[in-house]
Design a protein around this motif. Structure first.
Motif, short mmCIF file in Angstrom:
data_model
loop_
_atom_site.label_atom_id
_atom_site.label_comp_id
_atom_site.label_asym_id
_atom_site.label_seq_id
_atom_site.Cartn_x
_atom_site.Cartn_y
_atom_site.Cartn_z
N GLU A 43 0.70 -1.33 0.12
CA GLU A 43 -0.06 -0.08 -0.08
C GLU A 43 0.77 1.23 0.05
OE1 GLU A 43 -3.25 2.29 2.57
OE2 GLU A 43 -2.91 0.19 3.02
N ARG A 46 2.15 1.74 -3.47
CA ARG A 46 0.94 1.98 -4.36
C ARG A 46 0.68 3.50 -4.23
NH1 ARG A 46 -1.74 -1.80 -2.80
NH2 ARG A 46 -3.34 -1.02 -1.51
N THR A 90 6.89 -0.55 -7.60
CA THR A 90 5.50 -0.80 -7.74
C THR A 90 5.21 -0.66 -9.27
OG1 THR A 90 5.07 -0.05 -5.22
CG2 THR A 90 3.08 -0.37 -6.94
N VAL A 92 2.17 -0.40 -12.35
CA VAL A 92 0.94 -0.75 -12.95
C VAL A 92 1.10 -1.68 -14.20
CG1 VAL A 92 -1.09 0.41 -14.19
CG2 VAL A 92 0.29 1.79 -12.52
N PHE A 102 -1.84 -3.95 -9.96
CA PHE A 102 -0.44 -3.36 -9.42
C PHE A 102 0.47 -4.76 -9.35
CE2 PHE A 102 -3.14 0.02 -8.27
CZ PHE A 102 -2.37 1.15 -8.75
N TYR A 104 4.38 -5.89 -7.74
CA TYR A 104 5.36 -5.38 -6.73
C TYR A 104 6.70 -6.34 -6.50
CZ TYR A 104 1.16 -3.28 -5.01
OH TYR A 104 -0.26 -2.73 -4.97
N THR A 124 -1.73 -6.57 -6.65
CA THR A 124 -2.95 -6.45 -6.02
C THR A 124 -4.04 -6.22 -6.91
OG1 THR A 124 -2.35 -4.16 -5.57
CG2 THR A 124 -2.10 -5.42 -3.75
#
Length: 148
Positions: A43, A46, A90, A92, A102, A104, A124
């Motif tokens: 998170e 992101r 991260t 897209v 996304f 990672y 995610t």
């Protein structure tokens, strides 16, 4: 004097690299980062990426949209430990009018300058919704900024 990690830096395309250290509160009794911390780090990455693209979550929500989490996958490879310096990239990796994915890559940075060690990878999946939580098409300008 402790070294301060560099500020997050942009990387090629629609990706972003964040750096941080494993905090004591994120570890178990063996000083190993708890598995539930990795999604929290995702998170962070992101959010950093979205801010870099000029799309902070606060702006998206102010426009009446949510990017709700609909899927999460983490592949753990090696343990992160207390005070490790970490680098999270991260990206897209998939974009549609109502969904977004996304990816990672989490690496440990070596203090001796050796190559970073891959600790975990993940993805995610998100679905755009309106304020009533119904799937909604993201605005064109948002899609354009997110496009890989």
């Amino acid at each position: 004097m402790p070294e301060t990690p560099p500020a997050p830096t942009p990387t090629a395309g629609r990706s972003f690299t964040s750096e941080f250290r494993v905090r004591y509160a994120e570890t178990d009794a063996m000083a190993v980062a708890h598995h539930a911390t990795y999604p929290v780090w995702f998170e962070v990455g992101r959010s950093d990426l979205m801010r870099e693209l000029g799309l902070p979550y606060s702006e998206i929500e102010a426009r009446g949209y949510y990017l709700m989490l609909s899927g999460l996958h983490v592949q753990y490879r090696r343990a992160a430990r207390y005070d490790d310096r970490l680098q999270l990239t991260t990206r897209v990796c998939e974009l549609r009018s109502r969904t977004l994915k996304f990816s990672y890559e989490l690496r440990r940075l070596a203090e001796d300058g050796a190559a970073p060690e891959l600790l975990a990878t993940g993805e995610t999946h998100h679905i755009a919704t309106d304020r009533t939580y119904r799937p909604a098409r993201m605005p064109d300008d948002v899609l354009e900024r997110l496009r890989p």
